[in-house]
Enzyme design. Structure first.
Site, PDB file in Angstrom:
ATOM      1  CB  THR A 134      -0.897  -0.012   1.260  1.00  0.00           C
ATOM      2  OG1 THR A 134      -1.521   1.256   1.410  1.00  0.00           O
ATOM      3  CG2 THR A 134      -0.086  -0.279   2.532  1.00  0.00           C
ATOM      4  CG  ASP A 135      -1.146   4.975  -0.962  1.00  0.00           C
ATOM      5  OD1 ASP A 135      -1.697   4.356  -0.026  1.00  0.00           O
ATOM      6  OD2 ASP A 135      -1.756   5.822  -1.652  1.00  0.00           O
ATOM      7  CD  GLU A 136      -3.465   3.563   4.480  1.00  0.00           C
ATOM      8  OE1 GLU A 136      -3.242   3.408   5.681  1.00  0.00           O
ATOM      9  OE2 GLU A 136      -4.608   3.609   3.993  1.00  0.00           O
ATOM     10  CE1 TYR A 141      -3.508  -2.658   5.640  1.00  0.00           C
ATOM     11  CE2 TYR A 141      -3.317  -0.319   5.134  1.00  0.00           C
ATOM     12  CZ  TYR A 141      -3.391  -1.638   4.708  1.00  0.00           C
ATOM     13  OH  TYR A 141      -3.333  -1.933   3.364  1.00  0.00           O
ATOM     14  CE  LYS A 194      -0.033  -4.586   2.984  1.00  0.00           C
ATOM     15  NZ  LYS A 194      -0.435  -5.921   2.444  1.00  0.00           N
TER      16      LYS A 194
HETATM   17  P1  NAD Z   1      -9.772  -7.329   1.954  1.00  0.00           P
HETATM   18  O1  NAD Z   1      -9.828  -7.044   3.415  1.00  0.00           O
HETATM   19  O2  NAD Z   1     -10.950  -7.058   1.109  1.00  0.00           O
HETATM   20  O3  NAD Z   1      -9.404  -8.878   1.735  1.00  0.00           O
HETATM   21  C1  NAD Z   1      -8.411  -9.519   2.481  1.00  0.00           C
HETATM   22  C2  NAD Z   1      -8.526 -11.027   2.227  1.00  0.00           C
HETATM   23  O4  NAD Z   1      -7.489 -11.675   2.976  1.00  0.00           O
HETATM   24  C3  NAD Z   1      -9.863 -11.618   2.692  1.00  0.00           C
HETATM   25  O5  NAD Z   1     -10.365 -12.507   1.717  1.00  0.00           O
HETATM   26  C4  NAD Z   1      -9.485 -12.360   3.967  1.00  0.00           C
HETATM   27  O6  NAD Z   1     -10.320 -13.483   4.219  1.00  0.00           O
HETATM   28  C5  NAD Z   1      -8.055 -12.773   3.678  1.00  0.00           C
HETATM   29  N1  NAD Z   1      -7.281 -12.975   4.904  1.00  0.00           N
HETATM   30  C6  NAD Z   1      -7.204 -12.148   5.980  1.00  0.00           C
HETATM   31  N2  NAD Z   1      -6.434 -12.708   6.943  1.00  0.00           N
HETATM   32  C7  NAD Z   1      -6.010 -13.907   6.452  1.00  0.00           C
HETATM   33  C8  NAD Z   1      -5.192 -14.936   6.969  1.00  0.00           C
HETATM   34  N3  NAD Z   1      -4.655 -14.869   8.195  1.00  0.00           N
HETATM   35  N4  NAD Z   1      -4.947 -16.012   6.188  1.00  0.00           N
HETATM   36  C9  NAD Z   1      -5.466 -16.096   4.941  1.00  0.00           C
HETATM   37  N5  NAD Z   1      -6.291 -15.161   4.409  1.00  0.00           N
HETATM   38  C10 NAD Z   1      -6.543 -14.074   5.157  1.00  0.00           C
HETATM   39  O7  NAD Z   1      -8.478  -6.560   1.427  1.00  0.00           O
HETATM   40  P2  NAD Z   1      -8.264  -5.774   0.050  1.00  0.00           P
HETATM   41  O8  NAD Z   1      -8.777  -4.408   0.206  1.00  0.00           O
HETATM   42  O9  NAD Z   1      -8.707  -6.632  -1.056  1.00  0.00           O
HETATM   43  O10 NAD Z   1      -6.662  -5.687   0.050  1.00  0.00           O
HETATM   44  C11 NAD Z   1      -5.893  -6.755  -0.459  1.00  0.00           C
HETATM   45  C12 NAD Z   1      -4.416  -6.423  -0.308  1.00  0.00           C
HETATM   46  O11 NAD Z   1      -4.121  -5.225  -1.018  1.00  0.00           O
HETATM   47  C13 NAD Z   1      -3.978  -6.162   1.132  1.00  0.00           C
HETATM   48  O12 NAD Z   1      -2.707  -6.705   1.306  1.00  0.00           O
HETATM   49  C14 NAD Z   1      -3.944  -4.649   1.250  1.00  0.00           C
HETATM   50  O13 NAD Z   1      -2.988  -4.247   2.199  1.00  0.00           O
HETATM   51  C15 NAD Z   1      -3.529  -4.269  -0.155  1.00  0.00           C
HETATM   52  N6  NAD Z   1      -3.992  -2.943  -0.616  1.00  0.00           N
HETATM   53  C16 NAD Z   1      -5.310  -2.593  -0.510  1.00  0.00           C
HETATM   54  C17 NAD Z   1      -5.737  -1.367  -1.022  1.00  0.00           C
HETATM   55  C18 NAD Z   1      -7.191  -0.951  -0.959  1.00  0.00           C
HETATM   56  O14 NAD Z   1      -7.505   0.191  -1.317  1.00  0.00           O
HETATM   57  N7  NAD Z   1      -8.114  -1.802  -0.553  1.00  0.00           N
HETATM   58  C19 NAD Z   1      -4.810  -0.512  -1.613  1.00  0.00           C
HETATM   59  C20 NAD Z   1      -3.473  -0.895  -1.675  1.00  0.00           C
HETATM   60  C21 NAD Z   1      -3.077  -2.122  -1.193  1.00  0.00           C
HETATM   61  O1  DAU Z   2      -4.178   3.944   0.438  1.00  0.00           O
HETATM   62  C1  DAU Z   2      -4.390   2.567   0.341  1.00  0.00           C
HETATM   63  C2  DAU Z   2      -5.238   2.095   1.497  1.00  0.00           C
HETATM   64  O2  DAU Z   2      -6.562   2.563   1.254  1.00  0.00           O
HETATM   65  C3  DAU Z   2      -5.231   0.590   1.667  1.00  0.00           C
HETATM   66  O3  DAU Z   2      -3.933   0.160   1.979  1.00  0.00           O
HETATM   67  C4  DAU Z   2      -6.210   0.158   2.759  1.00  0.00           C
HETATM   68  O4  DAU Z   2      -6.272  -1.246   2.831  1.00  0.00           O
HETATM   69  C5  DAU Z   2      -7.581   0.705   2.418  1.00  0.00           C
HETATM   70  O5  DAU Z   2      -8.494   0.381   3.440  1.00  0.00           O
HETATM   71  C6  DAU Z   2      -7.526   2.209   2.210  1.00  0.00           C
HETATM   72  O6  DAU Z   2      -7.247   2.900   3.461  1.00  0.00           O
HETATM   73  P1  DAU Z   2      -8.003   4.248   3.860  1.00  0.00           P
HETATM   74  O7  DAU Z   2      -7.936   4.392   5.326  1.00  0.00           O
HETATM   75  O8  DAU Z   2      -7.550   5.392   3.030  1.00  0.00           O
HETATM   76  O9  DAU Z   2      -9.488   3.859   3.366  1.00  0.00           O
HETATM   77  P2  DAU Z   2     -10.928   4.095   4.018  1.00  0.00           P
HETATM   78  O10 DAU Z   2     -11.927   3.726   2.964  1.00  0.00           O
HETATM   79  O11 DAU Z   2     -11.065   3.478   5.351  1.00  0.00           O
HETATM   80  O12 DAU Z   2     -10.974   5.677   4.210  1.00  0.00           O
HETATM   81  C7  DAU Z   2     -10.798   6.573   3.115  1.00  0.00           C
HETATM   82  C8  DAU Z   2     -10.848   7.977   3.659  1.00  0.00           C
HETATM   83  O13 DAU Z   2     -12.185   8.255   4.100  1.00  0.00           O
HETATM   84  C9  DAU Z   2      -9.959   8.206   4.869  1.00  0.00           C
HETATM   85  O14 DAU Z   2      -9.456   9.530   4.832  1.00  0.00           O
HETATM   86  C10 DAU Z   2     -10.923   8.056   6.064  1.00  0.00           C
HETATM   87  C11 DAU Z   2     -12.232   8.574   5.491  1.00  0.00           C
HETATM   88  N1  DAU Z   2     -13.462   7.942   6.025  1.00  0.00           N
HETATM   89  C12 DAU Z   2     -13.545   6.584   6.038  1.00  0.00           C
HETATM   90  C13 DAU Z   2     -14.683   5.959   6.498  1.00  0.00           C
HETATM   91  C14 DAU Z   2     -14.786   4.447   6.534  1.00  0.00           C
HETATM   92  C15 DAU Z   2     -14.526   8.737   6.436  1.00  0.00           C
HETATM   93  O15 DAU Z   2     -14.436   9.986   6.406  1.00  0.00           O
HETATM   94  N2  DAU Z   2     -15.658   8.121   6.890  1.00  0.00           N
HETATM   95  C16 DAU Z   2     -15.778   6.755   6.943  1.00  0.00           C
HETATM   96  O16 DAU Z   2     -16.837   6.256   7.401  1.00  0.00           O
END
Ligand code: NAD
Ligand code: DAU
Length: 362
Positions: A140-142, A165, A169
């Site tokens: 992630t970019d975080e 989180y 990562k």
């Molecule tokens: P998600 O939470 O939707 O899915 C995570 C999956 O991992 C689920 O299917 C869960 O069952 C599985 N999982 C969790 N713990 C586990 C364990 N101990 N063993 C096996 N499986 C397990 O997540 P996502 O949003 O699809 O993100 C996927 C990946 O991409 C993550 O590594 C996250 O850090 C990264 N990522 C997410 C975003 C985003 O915006 N969602 C952006 C950048 C990177």
């Molecule tokens: O940047 C990549 C990341 O983006 C991933 O690595 C994470 O897995 C993914 O969950 C996401 O993280 P964020 O914290 O940015 O996503 P989230 O959707 O939780 O929140 C997006 C923005 O919105 C953040 O500034 C918090 C705000 N927010 C979020 C929720 C859930 C609100 O204002 N209200 C809300 O109810």
């Protein structure tokens, strides 16, 4: 006989299910093994359209269990791992940091150990070395922390994570790099910005707002709503993973992002406008649901990815504009309210039991 066997971890989650779908359909010569624990975020209903394909296999496994991980590496002898399994929600990490250490750090190291033992400690079934072997860590970019009003994260930006989180990562990224530097494990890392699209779990900003607008519920915006995120359509992230997994340079990391920054409040207002139009409600109806709530502790102000490297080296760029992607996403949620209802009612967690006639997921 398959040309390759690729493990995709977290394949039942949001991004993982799009990566599984892309690989199963695009590479019929690959055996795709989806490794997932089916936590609250895992939903096999995401994969109904590929579950019967001959080159797809599902394995329910917790990657924290090292013995179980080793067993699966022995069973399938994969020559590729695309690692997405993680605890992914920042708010949950604030309440339960240890869950993030177990899965994101220890789970990742368990996979690295198993890959190292197989690829560097055994001969390939064909008799040679594991030439195509590659461990792709999806991050992630975080990990880079928070930007001020200007500037971008590049691959050279120092790590500065703030939430449990992002700290977990960052730790996992460092372990992946350490296994490359210490043991010579073939790896690539991608660091992506915020994804959105179909099958997004409705705890995250965009799907939560869509869900709440449909049901006329308050739209909770943290703090003053000026925090900024860089949004990318999930299918474009899956395309980037495909490219980097196959063509990225060994040992390199690549940033992935859409050059598409939105302040949260502007994004929520745009969603309200689009949803009013699509639902046939008078303009301004949904905006009245916006409610400013207590800020997230340690809330990063701004993320923005410089995706020049992946564009120049591998020719990747997003295939859809934000307007197209957001409109398609809203349409998907409106047309798949059963999916949303199953998630909010918990019924999705019974799908595994029904489909595989096995124990219910945890
Ligand atoms: P998600 O939470 O939707 O899915 C995570 C999956 O991992 C689920 O299917 C869960 O069952 C599985 N999982 C969790 N713990 C586990 C364990 N101990 N063993 C096996 N499986 C397990 O997540 P996502 O949003 O699809 O993100 C996927 C990946 O991409 C993550 O590594 C996250 O850090 C990264 N990522 C997410 C975003 C985003 O915006 N969602 C952006 C950048 C990177
Ligand atoms: O940047 C990549 C990341 O983006 C991933 O690595 C994470 O897995 C993914 O969950 C996401 O993280 P964020 O914290 O940015 O996503 P989230 O959707 O939780 O929140 C997006 C923005 O919105 C953040 O500034 C918090 C705000 N927010 C979020 C929720 C859930 C609100 O204002 N209200 C809300 O109810």
């Amino acid at each position: 006989m398959y040309q390759r066997t690729v493990f995709i971890t977290g394949g039942a989650g949001f991004i993982g299910s799009h990566v599984v779908r892309l690989f199963v359909n695009k590479y019929p010569n690959y055996k795709i093994v989806n490794l997932d624990a089916l936590t609250y975020a895992g939903n096999l209903e995401n994969l109904k359209d590929v579950e019967d394909k001959p080159n797809y296999v599902f394995e329910k496994i917790d990657i924290v269990d090292a013995a179980a991980v080793n067993e699966l590496f022995k069973k399938y002898q994969p020559d590729g791992v695309i690692h997405l399994a993680a605890e992914s929600h920042v708010d949950r990490s604030i309440h339960s940091p240890l869950d993030f250490v177990y899965t994101n750090v220890i789970g990742t190291v368990n996979l690295l150990n198993a890959a190292k033992d197989l690829w560097l400690g055994t001969t390939h079934p064909s008799g040679g070395t594991w030439e195509q072997a590659r461990f792709h860590h999806v991050s992630t970019d975080e990990v880079y922390g928070s930007l001020g009003e200007t500037g971008f994260f590049t691959e050279a930006t120092p790590y500065d994570p703030h939430s449990p989180y992002s700290a977990s990562k960052a730790a996992s990224d460092h372990f992946v790099k350490a296994y490359a530097d210490t043991y010579g494990l073939p790896i690539v890392i991608t660091n992506c910005s915020n994804n959105y699209g179909p099958n997004h779990f409705p705890e995250k900003l965009i799907p939560l707002m869509i869900h709440n607008i449909i049901h006329n519920k308050p739209l909770p915006v943290y703090g003053d709503g000026k925090n900024t995120r860089d949004w990318l359509y999930v299918i474009d992230h899956a395309r980037a993973i495909d490219l980097v997994f196959h063509k990225g340079r060994n040992g390199e990391k690549y940033n992935v992002g859409g050059f598409n920054e939105w302040k949260n409040i502007d994004l929520v207002k745009l969603l309200c406008k689009l949803m009013d139009e699509k639902l046939g409600r008078p303009a301004g109806t949904s905006e009245q649901l916006i409610t400013f709530v207590k800020d997230r502790p340690g809330h990063d102000l701004r993320y923005a990815i410089d995706a020049t490297k992946i564009h120049k080296e591998l020719g990747w760029s997003p295939s859809v504009t934000f307007e197209e992607g957001l409109s398609q996403t809203i349409d998907w949620f409106l047309n798949n309210q059963e999916w949303l209802n199953h998630v909010t009612s918990g019924e999705y967690q019974q799908y595994y039991k029904k489909q595989y006639n096995l124990d219910a997921p945890k």
